[in-house]
Design an enzyme around this catalytic site. Structure first.
Site, PDB file in Angstrom:
ATOM      1  N   GLY A 166       0.795  -1.209   0.000  1.00 39.48           N
ATOM      2  CA  GLY A 166       0.000   0.000   0.000  1.00 39.48           C
ATOM      3  C   GLY A 166       0.832   1.265   0.000  1.00 39.48           C
ATOM      4  O   GLY A 166       2.033   1.247   0.274  1.00 39.48           O
ATOM      5  N   GLU A 167       0.180   2.377  -0.317  1.00 36.61           N
ATOM      6  CA  GLU A 167       0.815   3.692  -0.316  1.00 36.61           C
ATOM      7  C   GLU A 167      -0.135   4.699   0.298  1.00 36.61           C
ATOM      8  O   GLU A 167      -1.344   4.518   0.310  1.00 36.61           O
ATOM      9  CB  GLU A 167       1.172   4.134  -1.742  1.00 36.61           C
ATOM     10  N   GLY A 168       0.458   5.767   0.838  1.00 40.58           N
ATOM     11  CA  GLY A 168      -0.325   6.863   1.381  1.00 40.58           C
ATOM     12  C   GLY A 168       0.370   8.167   1.083  1.00 40.58           C
ATOM     13  O   GLY A 168       1.372   8.214   0.368  1.00 40.58           O
TER      14      GLY A 168
ATOM     15  N   LYS B  83       8.189   0.171   6.209  1.00 37.77           N
ATOM     16  CA  LYS B  83       7.446   1.398   5.948  1.00 37.77           C
ATOM     17  C   LYS B  83       8.460   2.465   5.556  1.00 37.77           C
ATOM     18  O   LYS B  83       9.292   2.872   6.368  1.00 37.77           O
ATOM     19  CB  LYS B  83       6.676   1.809   7.204  1.00 37.77           C
TER      20      LYS B  83
ATOM     21  N   ASP C 158      -5.204   6.792  18.269  1.00 37.83           N
ATOM     22  CA  ASP C 158      -5.883   6.505  17.005  1.00 37.83           C
ATOM     23  C   ASP C 158      -6.312   5.048  16.939  1.00 37.83           C
ATOM     24  O   ASP C 158      -6.093   4.358  15.948  1.00 37.83           O
ATOM     25  CB  ASP C 158      -4.979   6.855  15.816  1.00 37.83           C
TER      26      ASP C 158
END
Length: 746
Positions: A16-18, A38, A132
């Site tokens: 995944g990417e953000g 990460k 969170d």
């Protein structure tokens, strides 16, 4: 480039990417251990704020450990970028489970909650609040275990912070940016548990402010969950933090007691059995999921990862990734300086922290005979010289320790207030400047007691620390032969008074003109032994705290704050301080040599930046050299938009918070990716918090927009509602965060 990768690891697939970075599944070449890595995007390697946030996440992970927390193996920082190497977890996220099975049986939800609460308890025991907790950050394994992940916005217990978190699960005190405590995490975990057993979130609203109001004031909807767990919901979601369990460990004990009473001794085994059989998703999905950035349940599809991992790890992940000295050395040769934290197997987390210095704002609360204290203080960590670190922290605590110990002499004990209450002593702390050479802090100390007048007692005490020596610098030693020399003190006095702004006490002439005594920096003046003149460096200049009554001004001017630019003080500052501030040789601070007035405030920018001041609604601060000759349209060039949202016309509708910035009736072009003919669309909100602009906080949003040709634009937006100023950056403008933080209001 953003495809930088650590040597010594073979990537097996993307997870995944953000907006912040990318996460991959990788195998350590030497040990064959499968890990999750990460990566911070390489374009953020030179962004001090992003890099500090990434370091902070690694630092938090190094503090926490346990079977219910995804482990940190290693943190690496190089000239090319930074990476966090973590445990790769067999399992899927609770978010994915709820996406396939909207509602869970209470025993199954309790089983998942228990494991993740044990992970929270481990974090709380290490003094860390997650902030969170949400379904995406709870991983459920095939072996019947839940783990807590993603400590990206965690803080030390007792710390205040911006209103960060996921709105659907944020506690009332978190919305207000209040003190983060373990009970804050308990609230979020209870909201998630409610969602598991009720099939929906406890409060739902399209507008954020409405959602905030519901969390702060709406009744707890425990009637919508099965009766045996209603008490847990009511306790965990109490509006008053004092009415909740104090932390995850206490909540786990209450959970187990309630579960046994309602569902029998086998409740946990039955819950896991139901989940594995009834939900039917644990085996169907990929065997590995990664923590962080919403990627917990992303499937592994490249390189035959699933089969390879199963063969390598057998019944579970191998214990511990041991990075050898040879690998670290090879990495250093390849990419430059390396900062490493290792954890080995079941060993406790390392006692050393990241080499980067960290400045924390913490809370101290004590009760004494006849009075109490509740206030902020500053603590430094991460210095290589631990003896110097202890010395620095002792100096930072001394203004509070001395005040509490000596303020009430034996001859004058605190008296009860007229209403029967006791005096309350408190401190506010502000970090004025922090870099690798110097930290400055100011404590504002007050006493809520009519024994010191209608407004109580008040004093200030700045603290300046030379980090190169680990020593405190007094106000007198900030300057060169000023304290004790009448002529130089008179010169300093004139520059302080000239720096006063309209409305300040010093902007008018005093009723009885006087001059500061020659020893104003060391002469005791108040009952609390503050000097007449105290000073501390800030990012933009020297901030002075002056007892104006010594100059003939009224007592209401005690003390008055005045900031004088460094350029006006270079002949008065000591040589060592000029060096610490980067002003040695008479130069200016860094490369910022020009001021631009952008309406509400003034910013200091590099000389070659160009402000288009004639635009009525959108003003462009152009940062690209090739645009400064006027040969191109400014909005085609790298730069920052300053937009007046109070001014609108038919072609320029107002900016709407909660949406990407676009003050036109058509789509916004993709100039920042070199594709002006393409348009922006498919907005995804990557981040939402508060960011400093001058002395205020702006609502900050970070959007990812997909261009019609496939490229992506990262749009950063600051909004100040009172001034209706909108600041927009689509070019990742270097140093912009710092420039805005150091701005000066007009």
């Amino acid at each position: 480039m953003d495809d930088w990768a650590l040597p010594g690891f073979t990537e097996m697939g993307s997870l995944g990417e953000g907006g912040f970075g990318r996460v991959v599944l990788a195998r350590h070449d030497e040990s064959a251990q499968v890990v999750a890595i990460k990566y911070l995007y390489a374009r953020f390697a030179a962004d001090p704020l992003r890099l500090a946030e990434f370091r902070h996440e690694a630092h938090v992970l190094s503090r926490v450990s346990g079977p219910h927390i995804a482990r940190l193996h290693q943190f690496v920082e190089t000239a090319q970028g930074a990476a966090i190497i973590m445990e790769a977890v067999h399992g899927i996220s609770l978010k994915e489970i709820l996406g396939r099975q909207e509602k869970l049986e209470p025993e199954a939800a309790l089983a998942i909650l228990k494991g993740s609460l044990l992970g929270l308890a481990g974090a709380h025991a290490a003094g860390t609040v997650h902030r969170d907790y949400k379904p995406a950050n709870v991983l459920v394994t095939r072996e019947g275990q839940s783990k807590l992940v993603d400590f990206g916005i965690a803080v030390l217990a007792g710390q205040a912070g911006v209103a960060a978190g996921t709105p659907a699960y944020m506690a009332p005190e978190q919305w207000a940016g209040g003190i983060a405590t373990p009970a804050t995490d308990v609230y979020a975990a209870t909201c998630v548990f409610f969602q598991c057993v009720a099939g929906h979130k406890p409060y739902e609203a399209e507008q954020t402010e409405v959602l905030r109001t519901l969390h702060e004031y709406a009744p707890i909807p425990f009637g919508e969950v099965p009766e045996p767990v209603r008490d847990l919901i009511a306790r965990g979601m109490a509006k008053d933090v004092a009415q909740r369990p104090s932390g995850a460990a206490e909540f786990v004990a209450e959970l187990e007691s309630s579960a046994r009473k309602a569902y029998g001794e086998d409740w946990e085994r039955n819950g896991w059995h139901w989940l594995a059989k009834g939900a039917g998703v644990l085996v169907a999905l990929s065997p590995l999921a990664l923590l962080g950035a919403g990627t917990a349940a992303a499937p592994v599809v490249a390189g035959g990862a699933a089969g390879g991992v199963a063969a390598t790890t057998g019944g579970g992940i191998a214990v511990g990734l041991k990075v050898t000295a040879a690998l670290a050395a090879a990495t250093a040769v390849t990419v430059g300086t390396v900062v490493v934290i290792n954890t080995n197997g079941d060993d406790p987390p390392p006692t050393t922290t990241l080499s980067a210095m960290k400045v924390d704002l913490l809370t101290r609360t004590e009760k004494f005979d006849g009075f109490d204290y509740n206030g902020k203080y500053v603590r430094i960590s991460g210095l290589r010289d631990k003896v110097a670190e202890q010395r620095v922290n002792k100096a930072l605590m001394a203004p509070i320790d001395g005040w509490l110990e000596n303020f009430w002499p034996d001859s004058y004990q605190p008296q009860r207030e007229p209403d029967g209450d006791i005096p309350h002593m408190k401190t506010e702390a502000e970090i004025l400047r922090q870099d690798d050479k110097l930290v400055s802090v100011v404590y504002k100390r007050s006493i809520d007691s009519v024994q010191f007048g209608n407004h109580g007692g008040f004093s200030v005490r700045p603290i300046v620390i030379d980090l190169t020596k680990g020593e405190q610098i007094s106000t007198a030693h900030l300057f060169d032969n000023v304290d004790g020399t009448a002529a130089r003190m008179r010169t300093l006095e004139g520059r302080i008074l000239d720096s006063a702004r309209p409305g300040d006490c010093f902007s008018d002439k005093p009723s009885s003109p006087e001059h500061l005594p020659a020893t104003a920096m060391s002469e005791r003046y108040t009952f609390d032994y503050d000097s007449i003149v105290q000073a501390a460096p800030t990012a933009n200049g020297m901030r002075f705290y002056v007892y104006g009554s010594a100059l003939g001004y009224p007592r209401v001017c005690d003390p008055t704050e005045v900031t004088t630019e460094y350029a006006r003080l270079t002949d008065l500052l000591s040589p060592s301080v000029l060096n610490l501030l980067g002003l040695a040789g008479g130069g200016t601070q860094g490369k910022r040599t020009k001021e631009d007035n952008v309406g509400a405030f003034t910013i200091t920018t590099p000389e070659k930046w160009w402000l288009l001041s004639s635009a009525p609604i959108e003003r462009y601060l152009v940062t690209a050299d090739q645009c400064s000759n006027g040969g191109m349209q400014p909005f085609h060039c790298a730069g920052v938009v300053f937009s007046d949202n109070s001014r609108v016309d038919a072609a320029t509708p107002p900016y709407e918070p909660g949406k990407p910035y676009n003050r036109s009736n058509g789509p916004r072009p993709c100039h920042s990716v070199g594709a002006p003919g393409e348009t922006q669309g498919s907005p995804i909100l990557q981040k939402k918090d508060l960011r400093p602009v001058a002395t205020k906080k702006a609502a900050y949003e970070e959007w990812r927009l997909t261009c019609s040709g496939g490229g992506t634009v990262t749009q950063r937006v600051w909004f100040l509602p009172k001034t209706q100023l909108v600041i927009v950056d689509e070019w990742n403008t270097p140093g912009l965060d710092k420039i805005l933080e150091e701005a000066r209001w007009n």
